[in-house]
Design a protein around this motif. Structure first.
Motif, PDB file in Angstrom:
ATOM      1  N   ALA A  52       0.838  -1.206   0.000  1.00  0.00           N
ATOM      2  CA  ALA A  52       0.000   0.000   0.000  1.00  0.00           C
ATOM      3  C   ALA A  52       0.865   1.246   0.000  1.00  0.00           C
ATOM      4  CB  ALA A  52      -0.928  -0.007   1.216  1.00  0.00           C
ATOM      5  N   ALA A  53       2.000   1.214   0.725  1.00  0.00           N
ATOM      6  CA  ALA A  53       2.901   2.362   0.731  1.00  0.00           C
ATOM      7  C   ALA A  53       3.496   2.594  -0.655  1.00  0.00           C
ATOM      8  CB  ALA A  53       4.004   2.148   1.767  1.00  0.00           C
ATOM      9  N   ALA A  54       3.814   1.509  -1.375  1.00  0.00           N
ATOM     10  CA  ALA A  54       4.410   1.644  -2.709  1.00  0.00           C
ATOM     11  C   ALA A  54       3.365   1.984  -3.757  1.00  0.00           C
ATOM     12  CB  ALA A  54       5.121   0.343  -3.083  1.00  0.00           C
ATOM     13  N   LEU A  55       2.112   1.565  -3.561  1.00  0.00           N
ATOM     14  CA  LEU A  55       1.079   1.705  -4.576  1.00  0.00           C
ATOM     15  C   LEU A  55       0.875   3.162  -4.974  1.00  0.00           C
ATOM     16  CD1 LEU A  55      -1.088   0.254  -6.265  1.00  0.00           C
ATOM     17  CD2 LEU A  55      -2.677   0.622  -4.349  1.00  0.00           C
ATOM     18  N   GLY A  56       0.903   4.059  -4.002  1.00  0.00           N
ATOM     19  CA  GLY A  56       0.635   5.455  -4.318  1.00  0.00           C
ATOM     20  C   GLY A  56       1.757   6.138  -5.060  1.00  0.00           C
ATOM     21  N   LYS A  57       2.945   5.512  -5.159  1.00  0.00           N
ATOM     22  CA  LYS A  57       4.095   6.141  -5.808  1.00  0.00           C
ATOM     23  C   LYS A  57       4.429   5.529  -7.163  1.00  0.00           C
ATOM     24  CE  LYS A  57       4.626   8.479  -1.999  1.00  0.00           C
ATOM     25  NZ  LYS A  57       4.308   9.927  -1.953  1.00  0.00           N
ATOM     26  N   ALA A  60       1.076   4.533 -13.300  1.00  0.00           N
ATOM     27  CA  ALA A  60      -0.201   3.871 -13.533  1.00  0.00           C
ATOM     28  C   ALA A  60      -0.031   2.612 -14.371  1.00  0.00           C
ATOM     29  CB  ALA A  60      -1.178   4.833 -14.219  1.00  0.00           C
ATOM     30  N   ASP A  61       0.984   2.556 -15.261  1.00  0.00           N
ATOM     31  CA  ASP A  61       1.154   1.382 -16.110  1.00  0.00           C
ATOM     32  C   ASP A  61       1.587   0.167 -15.307  1.00  0.00           C
ATOM     33  OD1 ASP A  61       0.468   2.928 -18.204  1.00  0.00           O
ATOM     34  OD2 ASP A  61       2.533   3.356 -18.857  1.00  0.00           O
ATOM     35  N   ASP A  62       2.260   0.376 -14.158  1.00  0.00           N
ATOM     36  CA  ASP A  62       2.717  -0.753 -13.339  1.00  0.00           C
ATOM     37  C   ASP A  62       1.640  -1.244 -12.366  1.00  0.00           C
ATOM     38  OD1 ASP A  62       5.158  -0.602 -14.579  1.00  0.00           O
ATOM     39  OD2 ASP A  62       6.074   0.667 -13.028  1.00  0.00           O
ATOM     40  N   PHE A  96       3.614  -5.836 -11.369  1.00  0.00           N
ATOM     41  CA  PHE A  96       3.268  -5.076 -10.169  1.00  0.00           C
ATOM     42  C   PHE A  96       4.175  -5.489  -9.012  1.00  0.00           C
ATOM     43  CE2 PHE A  96       0.519  -4.853  -6.299  1.00  0.00           C
ATOM     44  CZ  PHE A  96       0.631  -3.485  -6.123  1.00  0.00           C
ATOM     45  N   ARG A  97       4.441  -6.808  -8.935  1.00  0.00           N
ATOM     46  CA  ARG A  97       5.296  -7.310  -7.849  1.00  0.00           C
ATOM     47  C   ARG A  97       6.721  -6.755  -8.000  1.00  0.00           C
ATOM     48  NH1 ARG A  97       3.746 -11.946  -8.428  1.00  0.00           N
ATOM     49  NH2 ARG A  97       5.363 -12.797  -9.783  1.00  0.00           N
ATOM     50  N   THR A  98       7.224  -6.745  -9.210  1.00  0.00           N
ATOM     51  CA  THR A  98       8.576  -6.230  -9.472  1.00  0.00           C
ATOM     52  C   THR A  98       8.654  -4.745  -9.148  1.00  0.00           C
ATOM     53  OG1 THR A  98       8.915  -7.868 -11.201  1.00  0.00           O
ATOM     54  CG2 THR A  98      10.360  -5.932 -11.211  1.00  0.00           C
ATOM     55  N   TRP A 103      10.544  -0.388  -5.635  1.00  0.00           N
ATOM     56  CA  TRP A 103      10.261   0.800  -4.801  1.00  0.00           C
ATOM     57  C   TRP A 103      10.713   0.576  -3.369  1.00  0.00           C
ATOM     58  CZ3 TRP A 103       7.615   2.118  -0.444  1.00  0.00           C
ATOM     59  CH2 TRP A 103       7.406   3.483  -0.219  1.00  0.00           C
ATOM     60  N   LEU A 104      10.499  -0.644  -2.851  1.00  0.00           N
ATOM     61  CA  LEU A 104      10.907  -0.956  -1.477  1.00  0.00           C
ATOM     62  C   LEU A 104      12.429  -0.950  -1.358  1.00  0.00           C
ATOM     63  CD1 LEU A 104       8.364  -3.796  -0.553  1.00  0.00           C
ATOM     64  CD2 LEU A 104       8.392  -1.439   0.276  1.00  0.00           C
ATOM     65  N   ARG A 105      13.172  -1.458  -2.381  1.00  0.00           N
ATOM     66  CA  ARG A 105      14.637  -1.442  -2.324  1.00  0.00           C
ATOM     67  C   ARG A 105      15.160  -0.004  -2.293  1.00  0.00           C
ATOM     68  NH1 ARG A 105      14.624  -6.226  -5.639  1.00  0.00           N
ATOM     69  NH2 ARG A 105      15.727  -7.902  -4.516  1.00  0.00           N
ATOM     70  N   GLU A 106      14.392   0.875  -2.924  1.00  0.00           N
ATOM     71  CA  GLU A 106      14.862   2.253  -3.010  1.00  0.00           C
ATOM     72  C   GLU A 106      14.470   3.076  -1.785  1.00  0.00           C
ATOM     73  OE1 GLU A 106      14.458   6.155  -5.992  1.00  0.00           O
ATOM     74  OE2 GLU A 106      13.582   4.196  -6.521  1.00  0.00           O
ATOM     75  N   HIS A 107      13.274   2.802  -1.233  1.00  0.00           N
ATOM     76  CA  HIS A 107      12.761   3.649  -0.157  1.00  0.00           C
ATOM     77  C   HIS A 107      12.637   2.935   1.186  1.00  0.00           C
ATOM     78  CE1 HIS A 107      11.236   5.521  -3.915  1.00  0.00           C
ATOM     79  NE2 HIS A 107      11.479   6.680  -3.266  1.00  0.00           N
ATOM     80  N   ARG A 108      12.506   1.638   1.196  1.00  0.00           N
ATOM     81  CA  ARG A 108      12.316   0.897   2.450  1.00  0.00           C
ATOM     82  C   ARG A 108      13.210  -0.336   2.464  1.00  0.00           C
ATOM     83  NH1 ARG A 108       7.255   1.612   4.815  1.00  0.00           N
ATOM     84  NH2 ARG A 108       8.010   0.117   6.376  1.00  0.00           N
TER      85      ARG A 108
END
Length: 459
Positions: A52-57, A60-62, A96-98, A103-108
């Protein structure tokens, strides 16, 4: 291992199956295939929170089409409302999983540590990364979760058991106290019952003695009464005769007193009426004489012999019919003039469209103004039948009368005219010919209702 970006789907398309290295992928090192929707609740919530944290960032294509409405929510609401949809999207869409992993590797970065001391965080990271240890870590979390739930249930059961034991002890204590109170009450009731039984025995003895005494007294009374019965009957008959005689004498005395009182009252009323008539007649005569002297300009000249002739008159004994307001004005300005008004006869001639109460109020208001203008005595008489709103106080200068039940206003007017002394100027306003004839025979002047209304209209 993470899928490379080369394996990403084209925009708007979903992959045919799960990516390698992810639970559920046939090529994953772990032979056990994980069910993303059957993960333990803590792991599900952790994965939903991260995605959910990554979804907003993400672009739209992903984002899979079914997750795009959820992307507009706040992160906390996305995880709470769309948790199942997020897990389904991670399971079914490698793109979507990738994107989420990148995003998590970059921000979390801390969120993707499979060796985290927190077993839930480690299991979630292993599942997202497709680690071979994901299944064992998930099982460990499930085991810990189950044990935690069991411990919570056990602690709750122990606390409940202790609470019930305390309640049982309290109930046992209350039961012992209730039993002791019941025993004490039973002893008191038995003692009271013994006292009542003793009193009952005593009362029984007293009752038997009283019955014996009553029987003895009855026998003595019968013996004594047998010889005095006739004497008592004679005395009773004599007493009744005396009572009747006294009642008769009292009735006669009351009747005599009532007759005497009525006679005194009649004499008093007749004397008062005569005094009123005489006084009013004297005032009228004096006013008439002064008025004539003033009107005729007659001074104190010597009288002529013809002025003293007695036994002759004008031959006029009936009142006049007043046909115009001017004549009525002259009558009302005479000394001690008295105008008597047939109320409803005048109002129904002048304003019959009004209610009776409105007719009375309007006429009384006009009469008040007339009394103030002329100074004459004014009396208005209404039929009293059906009148419910009689004024509490009469207006200034006007006497308002209502006939008694069963009495006509016409008869009241005749009585008023008959009560006045001969010689006083009396004016009766009515168009009732029977009333006109009778009051004119008594010396009063009759004014038609229309003429009287014309005079009131000038007030």
């Amino acid at each position: 291992m993470l899928p490379s970006s080369a394996h990403s789907d084209r925009p708007g398309e979903e992959p045919p199956g799960p990516a390698a290295g992810v639970p559920g992928d046939p090529e994953a090192p772990d032979s056990d295939e994980l069910d993303w929707l059957a993960l333990p609740e803590p792991v599900r919530e952790r994965i939903a929170e991260l995605s959910a944290a990554a979804l907003g960032k993400l672009p739209a294509d992903d984002i899979p089409r079914q997750l795009r409405p959820i992307a507009r929510f706040a992160p906390a609401k996305r995880a709470k409302v769309g948790g199942t949809a997020l897990l389904t999207g991670l399971r079914d869409s490698s793109r979507f999983r990738t994107a989420v992993l990148e995003w998590l590797r970059e921000h979390r970065t801390d969120a993707l540590d499979p060796n985290s001391p927190d077993s839930v965080f480690a299991a979630a990271a292993a599942v997202l990364l497709g680690e071979s240890s994901a299944t064992s870590r998930v099982r460990l979390v499930a085991k810990n979760t189950g044990e935690t739930a069991l411990r919570v249930e056990r602690d709750a059961a122990v606390a409940k058991s202790r609470r019930l034991e305390g309640e049982l002890e309290r109930l046992r204590s209350e039961l012992d106290e209730a039993r002791a109170a019941a025993e004490e009450a039973r002893g008191e009731r038995e003692a009271e019952l013994d006292k009542l039984r003793g009193r009952l025995r005593e009362q029984g003895v007293v009752l038997r003695q009283a019955k014996d005494a009553a029987e003895q007294a009855r026998a003595e009374a019968e013996r004594a009464g047998s010889g005095r019965g006739s004497e008592i009957d004679n005395l009773a008959a004599q007493l009744e005769r005396e009572r009747q005689r006294v009642a008769t004498e009292r009735t006669r005395a009351d009747k005599a007193v009532a007759e005497a009182e009525n006679a005194r009252q009649s004499a008093r009323e007749a004397r008062d009426a005569d005094e009123v008539r005489l006084s009013l007649l004297l005032d009228t005569l004096g006013g008439a004489v002064d008025g004539l002297r003033h009107e005729l300009s007659v001074g104190h000249t010597r009288r002529r012999p013809a002025d003293t002739v007695r036994g002759a008159g004008t031959g006029k004994h009936h009142g006049d019919r007043v046909q115009d307001p001017a004549t009525l004005d002259r009558l009302l300005t005479l000394p001690n003039a008295h105008a008597i008004v047939d109320g409803y006869n005048v109002t129904k001639t002048g304003y019959p469209e009004l209610t009776l109460a409105e007719q009375r109020n309007r006429l009384i208001g006009q009469l008040t103004a007339l009394a103030a203008r002329t100074g004459a005595e004014l009396t208005v008489v209404f039929d009293g039948a059906g009148v419910t709103s009689i004024p509490a106080a009469a207006p200034r200068g006007v006497r308002v009368l209502f006939s008694d039940p069963g009495v006509l206003a016409d008869d009241v007017i005749r009585s008023l005219v008959a009560s006045e002394p001969r010689g006083r100027p009396i004016v009766v306003a009515t168009s009732d010919q029977a009333v006109v004839t009778s009051v004119r025979g008594s010396g009063a002047h009759a004014v038609p209702s229309a003429v009287f209304l014309a005079r009131l209209g000038r007030v």
